[in-house]
Design an enzyme around this catalytic site. Structure first.
Site, PDB file in Angstrom:
ATOM      1  CD  GLN A 150       6.097  -8.038  14.363  1.00  0.00           C
ATOM      2  OE1 GLN A 150       5.529  -7.124  14.959  1.00  0.00           O
ATOM      3  NE2 GLN A 150       5.511  -8.723  13.390  1.00  0.00           N
ATOM      4  CB  VAL A 179       3.216 -12.249  11.101  1.00  0.00           C
ATOM      5  CG1 VAL A 179       3.687 -11.608  12.398  1.00  0.00           C
ATOM      6  CG2 VAL A 179       1.703 -12.387  11.087  1.00  0.00           C
ATOM      7  CB  SER A 185       8.026  -5.633  12.457  1.00  0.00           C
ATOM      8  OG  SER A 185       6.827  -4.905  12.536  1.00  0.00           O
ATOM      9  CG  ASP A 194      -2.242  -0.942  11.686  1.00  0.00           C
ATOM     10  OD1 ASP A 194      -1.411  -0.481  10.870  1.00  0.00           O
ATOM     11  OD2 ASP A 194      -2.400  -2.158  11.889  1.00  0.00           O
ATOM     12  CD  GLU A 232      -0.687  -4.409   5.806  1.00  0.00           C
ATOM     13  OE1 GLU A 232      -0.517  -3.602   6.737  1.00  0.00           O
ATOM     14  OE2 GLU A 232      -0.019  -5.452   5.663  1.00  0.00           O
ATOM     15  CG  HIS A 235       0.540  -0.176   7.893  1.00  0.00           C
ATOM     16  ND1 HIS A 235       0.857  -0.452   9.194  1.00  0.00           N
ATOM     17  CD2 HIS A 235       1.721   0.018   7.257  1.00  0.00           C
ATOM     18  CE1 HIS A 235       2.178  -0.446   9.343  1.00  0.00           C
ATOM     19  NE2 HIS A 235       2.722  -0.151   8.177  1.00  0.00           N
TER      20      HIS A 235
END
Length: 267
Positions: A150, A179, A185, A194, A232, A235
């Protein structure tokens, strides 16, 4: 003649003087009526508001009924499973400002060749089967991401922004909105995934049936001011069945639900 003129003027003067009090009286009566009307309206509004307040307090279930009525999507009863939907770690909130503990690694397994938390995997299989029976194919395309990986993604985005003309400081700030950095994250929890949306049917099916299996849309379009993230649609986050269905009933995103539970625990 002179006497008549004096009397005539005097008569007209007296008539004028006598008429003035009557006009003033009429105006005063009108003002009094208007004032009384205004006072009556104010009293009526106050009484109505008071009665409504008393009635609302005597019906504590009204708020829940309104929330339920405002929910557009239909959903089924919870599916019984061994998944611990009330486990607090399922509600772990990870954002660009709220990181994970260093070296935090979830208990992982693989689904569709993607690493995910084992609890998510256990809930996903029956959901996938149910979707298939409705003619909808669900496939996970992204799951757990290691913090080192990440961080590399974040640095790559910073470099791209600098190359496009951003200053280093501005690039680092902007990159975090696109990001996340390592340890910041949600994918690192193993509870975020996802889906492959090759058509609109997957998205619609998950929005209706996902909470029944413990999955919520993590970043809805109408909650961007709360999540600080753009919508999103692919997601989703696994939070457990009970939490997911309560969140949908109350119209909460994860940030709002976590805040709500924290306030409830203090009462």
């Amino acid at each position: 003649m002179g006497l008549w003129n004096r009397n005539g003027r005097s008569g007209r003067k007296n008539k004028v003087l006598k008429s003035q009090p009557s006009w003033r009286g009429v105006n005063q009566v009108r003002r009094l009526r208007i004032l009384m009307t205004v006072v009556a309206v104010v009293i009526l509004i106050s009484l109505t508001a008071g009665l409504l307040l008393v009635w609302y307090q005597l019906h504590p279930s009204l708020e829940k009924e309104l929330f339920a009525a405002s929910s557009a999507a239909e959903y089924s009863e919870p599916v019984q499973s061994a998944t611990a939907s009330n486990a607090p770690e399922l509600l772990l909130l990870v954002t660009s400002e709220r990181g994970l503990m260093p070296n935090a690694v979830p208990d992982l397994t693989e689904v569709d060749g993607v690493s995910v938390d084992k609890r998510l995997a256990a809930a996903f299989q029956p959901m996938k089967d149910a979707a298939a029976s409705d003619g909808v194919t669900l496939k996970i395309t992204k799951g757990y991401v290691a913090p080192e990986q990440q961080e590399e993604l974040y640095k790559k985005k910073v470099q791209e922004l600098v190359a496009s003309g951003y200053t280093q400081v501005r690039a680092e700030d902007s990159a975090q909105t696109l990001v996340e950095r390592g340890n910041y994250s949600e994918y690192q929890t193993g509870l975020a995934v996802d889906f492959d949306f090759t058509g609109g049917e997957q998205s619609k099916w998950l929005l209706v049936h996902g909470p029944q299996y413990g999955f919520i849309l993590r970043y809805p379009d109408n909650k961007s001011s709360v999540t600080q993230k753009n919508g999103e649609p692919q997601h989703f986050r696994y939070v457990g069945q009970e939490n997911a269905q309560r969140m949908r009933q109350m119209g909460f995103c994860l940030e709002e639900y976590v805040s709500y539970l924290a306030k409830q625990s203090k009462k």
